[in-house]
Design an enzyme around this catalytic site. Sequence first.
Site, PDB file in Angstrom:
ATOM      1  N   GLU A   5      -8.101   1.542  -3.635  1.00 50.70           N
ATOM      2  CA  GLU A   5      -7.039   1.345  -1.902  1.00 50.70           C
ATOM      3  C   GLU A   5      -7.900   1.303  -1.351  1.00 50.70           C
ATOM      4  O   GLU A   5      -8.294   0.377  -0.260  1.00 50.70           O
ATOM      5  CB  GLU A   5      -7.052   3.000  -2.135  1.00 50.70           C
ATOM      6  CG  GLU A   5      -6.485   3.225  -0.766  1.00 50.70           C
ATOM      7  CD  GLU A   5      -6.333   4.555  -0.385  1.00 50.70           C
ATOM      8  OE1 GLU A   5      -5.965   5.476  -1.188  1.00 50.70           O
ATOM      9  OE2 GLU A   5      -5.567   4.829   0.097  1.00 50.70           O
TER      10      GLU A   5
ATOM     11  N   THR B 278      -2.429  10.547   5.794  1.00 50.02           N
ATOM     12  CA  THR B 278      -2.611  11.730   5.250  1.00 50.02           C
ATOM     13  C   THR B 278      -3.362  12.541   5.642  1.00 50.02           C
ATOM     14  O   THR B 278      -3.479  14.101   6.117  1.00 50.02           O
ATOM     15  CB  THR B 278      -1.231  11.512   4.273  1.00 50.02           C
ATOM     16  OG1 THR B 278      -0.716  10.706   3.587  1.00 50.02           O
ATOM     17  CG2 THR B 278      -0.708  12.991   3.483  1.00 50.02           C
TER      18      THR B 278
ATOM     19  N   SER C 184      -1.757   4.678  10.038  1.00 52.52           N
ATOM     20  CA  SER C 184      -0.860   4.972  10.581  1.00 52.52           C
ATOM     21  C   SER C 184      -1.397   5.878  11.737  1.00 52.52           C
ATOM     22  O   SER C 184       0.287   5.492  12.719  1.00 52.52           O
ATOM     23  CB  SER C 184       0.198   4.811   9.989  1.00 52.52           C
ATOM     24  OG  SER C 184       0.679   4.032   8.788  1.00 52.52           O
TER      25      SER C 184
ATOM     26  N   ASP D  29       0.807  -1.511  -0.060  1.00 54.96           N
ATOM     27  CA  ASP D  29      -0.004  -0.016  -0.470  1.00 54.96           C
ATOM     28  C   ASP D  29       0.586   1.185   0.086  1.00 54.96           C
ATOM     29  O   ASP D  29       1.665   1.575   0.901  1.00 54.96           O
ATOM     30  CB  ASP D  29      -0.625   0.375   1.383  1.00 54.96           C
ATOM     31  CG  ASP D  29      -2.043   1.031   1.390  1.00 54.96           C
ATOM     32  OD1 ASP D  29      -1.966   2.530   0.811  1.00 54.96           O
ATOM     33  OD2 ASP D  29      -2.549   1.245   2.671  1.00 54.96           O
ATOM     34  N   ALA D  30       1.143   1.617  -1.184  1.00 57.99           N
ATOM     35  CA  ALA D  30       2.115   3.110  -1.962  1.00 57.99           C
ATOM     36  C   ALA D  30       1.151   4.675  -0.539  1.00 57.99           C
ATOM     37  O   ALA D  30       0.225   4.269  -1.718  1.00 57.99           O
ATOM     38  CB  ALA D  30       2.377   3.111  -3.053  1.00 57.99           C
TER      39      ALA D  30
ATOM     40  N   THR E 120       1.842   8.964   2.896  1.00 63.98           N
ATOM     41  CA  THR E 120       3.736   9.397   3.460  1.00 63.98           C
ATOM     42  C   THR E 120       4.408   8.373   3.712  1.00 63.98           C
ATOM     43  O   THR E 120       5.524   8.283   3.126  1.00 63.98           O
ATOM     44  CB  THR E 120       2.661   9.542   4.524  1.00 63.98           C
ATOM     45  OG1 THR E 120       2.044  11.377   4.707  1.00 63.98           O
ATOM     46  CG2 THR E 120       3.863  10.150   5.846  1.00 63.98           C
ATOM     47  N   LEU E 121       3.465   6.847   4.052  1.00 69.79           N
ATOM     48  CA  LEU E 121       4.399   5.897   4.274  1.00 69.79           C
ATOM     49  C   LEU E 121       3.683   4.298   3.067  1.00 69.79           C
ATOM     50  O   LEU E 121       2.247   4.317   2.810  1.00 69.79           O
ATOM     51  CB  LEU E 121       3.679   5.446   5.818  1.00 69.79           C
ATOM     52  CG  LEU E 121       4.006   5.969   7.067  1.00 69.79           C
ATOM     53  CD1 LEU E 121       3.361   5.411   8.489  1.00 69.79           C
ATOM     54  CD2 LEU E 121       5.329   6.378   6.993  1.00 69.79           C
ATOM     55  N   THR E 122       4.951   3.847   2.616  1.00 69.94           N
ATOM     56  CA  THR E 122       4.269   2.036   2.429  1.00 69.94           C
ATOM     57  C   THR E 122       4.625   1.755   2.621  1.00 69.94           C
ATOM     58  O   THR E 122       5.733   0.972   3.846  1.00 69.94           O
ATOM     59  CB  THR E 122       5.814   2.413   0.769  1.00 69.94           C
ATOM     60  OG1 THR E 122       5.206   3.550  -0.281  1.00 69.94           O
ATOM     61  CG2 THR E 122       5.138   0.783   0.055  1.00 69.94           C
ATOM     62  N   LYS E 123       3.092   0.644   3.258  1.00 65.22           N
ATOM     63  CA  LYS E 123       3.139  -0.388   3.850  1.00 65.22           C
ATOM     64  C   LYS E 123       3.550  -1.362   3.239  1.00 65.22           C
ATOM     65  O   LYS E 123       2.733  -1.361   1.994  1.00 65.22           O
ATOM     66  CB  LYS E 123       1.747  -0.376   4.906  1.00 65.22           C
ATOM     67  CG  LYS E 123       1.955   0.463   5.918  1.00 65.22           C
ATOM     68  CD  LYS E 123       1.723   1.998   4.999  1.00 65.22           C
ATOM     69  CE  LYS E 123       0.403   2.434   4.811  1.00 65.22           C
ATOM     70  NZ  LYS E 123       0.540   3.607   4.241  1.00 65.22           N
TER      71      LYS E 123
HETATM   72  P1  ATP Z   1      -3.336   8.246   2.411  1.00 66.32           P
HETATM   73  O1  ATP Z   1      -4.006   7.305   2.474  1.00 66.32           O
HETATM   74  O2  ATP Z   1      -4.005   9.707   2.847  1.00 66.32           O
HETATM   75  O3  ATP Z   1      -2.625   8.744   1.082  1.00 66.32           O
HETATM   76  P2  ATP Z   1      -0.319   7.123   4.377  1.00 66.32           P
HETATM   77  O4  ATP Z   1      -0.793   5.366   2.705  1.00 66.32           O
HETATM   78  O5  ATP Z   1       0.424   7.454   3.541  1.00 66.32           O
HETATM   79  O6  ATP Z   1      -1.609   8.787   3.647  1.00 66.32           O
HETATM   80  P3  ATP Z   1      -1.002   6.196   6.647  1.00 66.32           P
HETATM   81  O7  ATP Z   1       0.451   5.623   6.303  1.00 66.32           O
HETATM   82  O8  ATP Z   1      -2.229   5.996   7.457  1.00 66.32           O
HETATM   83  O9  ATP Z   1      -1.302   7.684   5.311  1.00 66.32           O
HETATM   84  O10 ATP Z   1      -0.511   7.309   8.055  1.00 66.32           O
HETATM   85  C1  ATP Z   1       0.747   8.586   7.903  1.00 66.32           C
HETATM   86  C2  ATP Z   1       0.596   9.098   9.354  1.00 66.32           C
HETATM   87  O11 ATP Z   1       1.142   8.119   9.775  1.00 66.32           O
HETATM   88  C3  ATP Z   1       1.322  10.414   8.903  1.00 66.32           C
HETATM   89  O12 ATP Z   1       0.695  11.772   8.861  1.00 66.32           O
HETATM   90  C4  ATP Z   1       2.050  10.068  10.629  1.00 66.32           C
HETATM   91  O13 ATP Z   1       1.032  11.213  10.673  1.00 66.32           O
HETATM   92  C5  ATP Z   1       2.020   9.020  10.897  1.00 66.32           C
HETATM   93  N1  ATP Z   1       3.217   8.520  11.052  1.00 66.32           N
HETATM   94  C6  ATP Z   1       3.300   7.023  11.763  1.00 66.32           C
HETATM   95  N2  ATP Z   1       4.653   7.092  11.440  1.00 66.32           N
HETATM   96  C7  ATP Z   1       5.550   7.230  10.614  1.00 66.32           C
HETATM   97  C8  ATP Z   1       6.432   7.589  10.822  1.00 66.32           C
HETATM   98  N3  ATP Z   1       7.446   7.072  11.230  1.00 66.32           N
HETATM   99  N4  ATP Z   1       6.791   8.873   9.869  1.00 66.32           N
HETATM  100  C9  ATP Z   1       6.066   9.732   9.007  1.00 66.32           C
HETATM  101  N5  ATP Z   1       4.646   9.618   9.559  1.00 66.32           N
HETATM  102  C10 ATP Z   1       3.908   8.704  10.441  1.00 66.32           C
HETATM  103 MG    MG Z   2      -2.983   4.789   3.209  1.00 69.60          MG
END
Ligand code: ATP
Ligand code: MG
Length: 270
Positions: free
Chosen positions: A74, A103, A229, A6-7, A10-13
């Site tokens: 998604e 995000t 996240s 899941d890209a 902010t984060l790629t899981k």
């Molecule tokens: P979207 O779904 O909106 O495209 P995303 O999938 O990247 O974004 P998540 O990964 O669910 O979003 O959550 C991102 C948030 O998690 C960040 O905005 C921050 O508040 C938090 N977070 C948790 N761990 C970290 C980290 N190591 N670095 C940065 N942010 C983090």
């Molecule tokens: Mg997301």
Amino acid sequence: TKIGIDAGGTLTKIAYFDENLELQLISFLSSDMQAIKYWIETNHSLASICLTGGRAEQLKKYLLSPMDIPYIVEFDATMAGVMYQLKQENIECEKAIIANIGTGTSIHIMKENSHSRLGGTGIGGGTLIGLGQALTGITDYKEMIALSKLGDRSSIDILVSDIYENNKLPINGALTASNFGGVALKKTLNRSYEDHLSGVQGMIGEVVASLCIQAADAHHVENIIYIGSTLENNDLLKNIMESYTILKEKKPFFLEKHGYSGAIGALLES
Ligand code: ATP
Ligand code: MG
């Protein structure tokens, strides 16, 4: 073995099952595509990937795969991941509002095995790190969360009881009347970074929870599942959302792997 990715903004899981069929999860900053590519190439084959998330197309280009990498929408991936976790954690929940605090924040309804998007808000995890940085200059996520836990937001916010003082209260006095209004209206000299950060957490938690509560009322649903996240290692935000949801007579649920629903869904649906 297959891997679900899941890209996000902010984060790629990444989610996959290891040799013992145990679910493994790992995350990277989406901005660090080099690290993601390196991890995939050293641990898995490009053929095993299923992608989801808003940055999927960018990552796909970066990976330079000779064959096409499958992609799933998604919202479908997230729902599949949520269903899987509910089953794993033995949570009985057929109808629910689901808020994904990434995000930004996206709000969905799950009902009789179908789901649809109800709306969302730009107040989310990006607000936590962005507004937090604007107020304190801190860029390290862990440091920001740790400091926010030490703060006190009583001088940051204005409560209903602050306004009504000795008058008869029209609503619960403990509710926030104005997030951050106290900075302008309360005569406190010293507000620390900790206090400001705890105010940011309060604002995000209350905005998201109240949107979900209103959606739950409108759709006659009792359960609200909070994922994303932004909840990872963030008990303060969890507690704010949990107590506000309970106060409004709804049932809050948090899943163990908060941020990984999309990646787990991509893994299972591939
Ligand atoms: P979207 O779904 O909106 O495209 P995303 O999938 O990247 O974004 P998540 O990964 O669910 O979003 O959550 C991102 C948030 O998690 C960040 O905005 C921050 O508040 C938090 N977070 C948790 N761990 C970290 C980290 N190591 N670095 C940065 N942010 C983090
Ligand atoms: Mg997301």
